[in-house]
Design a protein around this motif. Structure first.
Motif, short mmCIF file in Angstrom:
data_model
loop_
_atom_site.label_atom_id
_atom_site.label_comp_id
_atom_site.label_asym_id
_atom_site.label_seq_id
_atom_site.Cartn_x
_atom_site.Cartn_y
_atom_site.Cartn_z
N ASP A 155 0.37 -1.55 -0.19
CA ASP A 155 0.07 0.08 0.01
C ASP A 155 0.47 0.83 -0.02
N ARG A 156 2.41 1.53 0.16
CA ARG A 156 3.51 2.47 -0.51
C ARG A 156 2.63 2.94 -1.32
N THR A 157 3.08 4.98 -1.15
CA THR A 157 3.07 5.24 -2.36
C THR A 157 4.19 5.59 -2.57
N THR A 158 5.23 5.20 -2.18
CA THR A 158 6.69 5.50 -1.36
C THR A 158 7.85 4.11 -2.04
N CYS A 159 8.70 4.66 -2.47
CA CYS A 159 9.89 3.69 -3.11
C CYS A 159 10.90 3.16 -2.56
N PRO B 58 13.22 1.41 -1.87
CA PRO B 58 14.85 1.22 -1.83
C PRO B 58 15.28 2.93 -3.08
N HIS B 59 14.60 3.03 -4.11
CA HIS B 59 15.17 4.15 -4.93
C HIS B 59 14.75 4.80 -4.25
N GLN B 60 14.01 5.57 -3.03
CA GLN B 60 13.73 6.84 -2.79
C GLN B 60 12.98 7.79 -3.54
N SER B 61 11.74 7.05 -3.80
CA SER B 61 11.24 7.99 -4.74
C SER B 61 10.13 7.95 -4.85
N TRP B 62 8.68 8.65 -5.48
CA TRP B 62 7.07 7.79 -5.90
C TRP B 62 7.23 6.41 -6.22
N SER B 63 6.57 5.26 -5.59
CA SER B 63 6.49 4.45 -6.16
C SER B 63 5.97 4.82 -7.74
N GLY B 64 5.71 4.89 -8.42
CA GLY B 64 5.03 5.18 -9.38
C GLY B 64 6.34 5.63 -10.55
N ASP B 65 7.49 6.23 -10.36
CA ASP B 65 8.92 6.97 -10.84
C ASP B 65 9.23 5.55 -11.11
N CYS B 66 9.41 4.73 -10.15
CA CYS B 66 10.08 3.79 -11.07
C CYS B 66 9.40 2.20 -10.99
N ALA B 67 8.05 2.25 -10.82
CA ALA B 67 7.13 0.87 -11.22
C ALA B 67 7.69 -0.27 -11.90
N ASP B 68 8.02 -0.08 -13.16
CA ASP B 68 8.70 -0.52 -14.37
C ASP B 68 9.55 -2.13 -13.23
N ARG C 3 8.54 -2.57 -1.88
CA ARG C 3 10.30 -3.13 -1.42
C ARG C 3 10.27 -4.13 -2.57
N GLY C 4 9.10 -4.60 -3.26
CA GLY C 4 9.34 -5.96 -4.15
C GLY C 4 10.91 -5.86 -5.43
N ILE C 5 11.42 -4.96 -5.59
CA ILE C 5 12.08 -5.57 -6.71
C ILE C 5 13.00 -5.95 -6.90
N ASP C 6 13.35 -6.97 -6.30
CA ASP C 6 13.91 -8.53 -6.44
C ASP C 6 14.85 -8.78 -4.72
N GLU C 7 14.07 -10.17 -4.69
CA GLU C 7 15.01 -10.99 -3.78
C GLU C 7 15.82 -10.43 -3.35
N ARG C 8 17.59 -10.21 -4.11
CA ARG C 8 18.70 -9.72 -3.30
C ARG C 8 17.82 -7.99 -2.36
N VAL C 9 17.28 -7.13 -3.05
CA VAL C 9 17.19 -6.14 -2.28
C VAL C 9 16.42 -6.72 -1.61
N ASP C 10 15.05 -6.92 -1.18
CA ASP C 10 14.95 -7.65 0.09
C ASP C 10 15.23 -7.85 0.59
N LEU C 11 16.45 -8.89 0.56
CA LEU C 11 17.36 -10.06 1.61
C LEU C 11 18.29 -8.70 2.21
N ASP C 12 18.50 -7.25 1.54
CA ASP C 12 20.26 -6.38 1.76
C ASP C 12 19.18 -5.58 2.15
#
Length: 66
Positions: free
Chosen positions: A26-30, A32-42, A50-59
């Motif tokens: 439900d976040r509107t921010t990202c 890991p990217h310190q941005s609005w979630s829509g700006d890096c949704a791709d 937080r779901g960029i990939d497993e590596r970021v989640d583990l970090d």
């Protein structure tokens, strides 16, 4: 940080998520990217802040969130 509104939103959502009051999906921010979630949704596999990939989640879980 690019702007005060984003900085404040990141802080609010980090605190709300940590306290259990905000699901990561439900976040509107990202975090890991310190941005609005829509700006890096791709760049996300699950569409969540937080779901960029497993590596970021583990970090993040390990405290390597610089």
């Amino acid at each position: 940080m690019r702007d005060r509104k984003l900085s404040n939103a990141l802080s609010r959502e980090d605190q709300a998520e940590a306290g259990g009051g905000l699901p990561a999906t439900d976040r509107t921010t990202c975090y890991p990217h310190q941005s609005w979630s829509g700006d890096c949704a791709d760049q996300h596999t699950s569409g969540t802040g937080r779901g960029i990939d497993e590596r970021v989640d583990l970090d993040y879980l390990r405290g390597n969130n610089s």
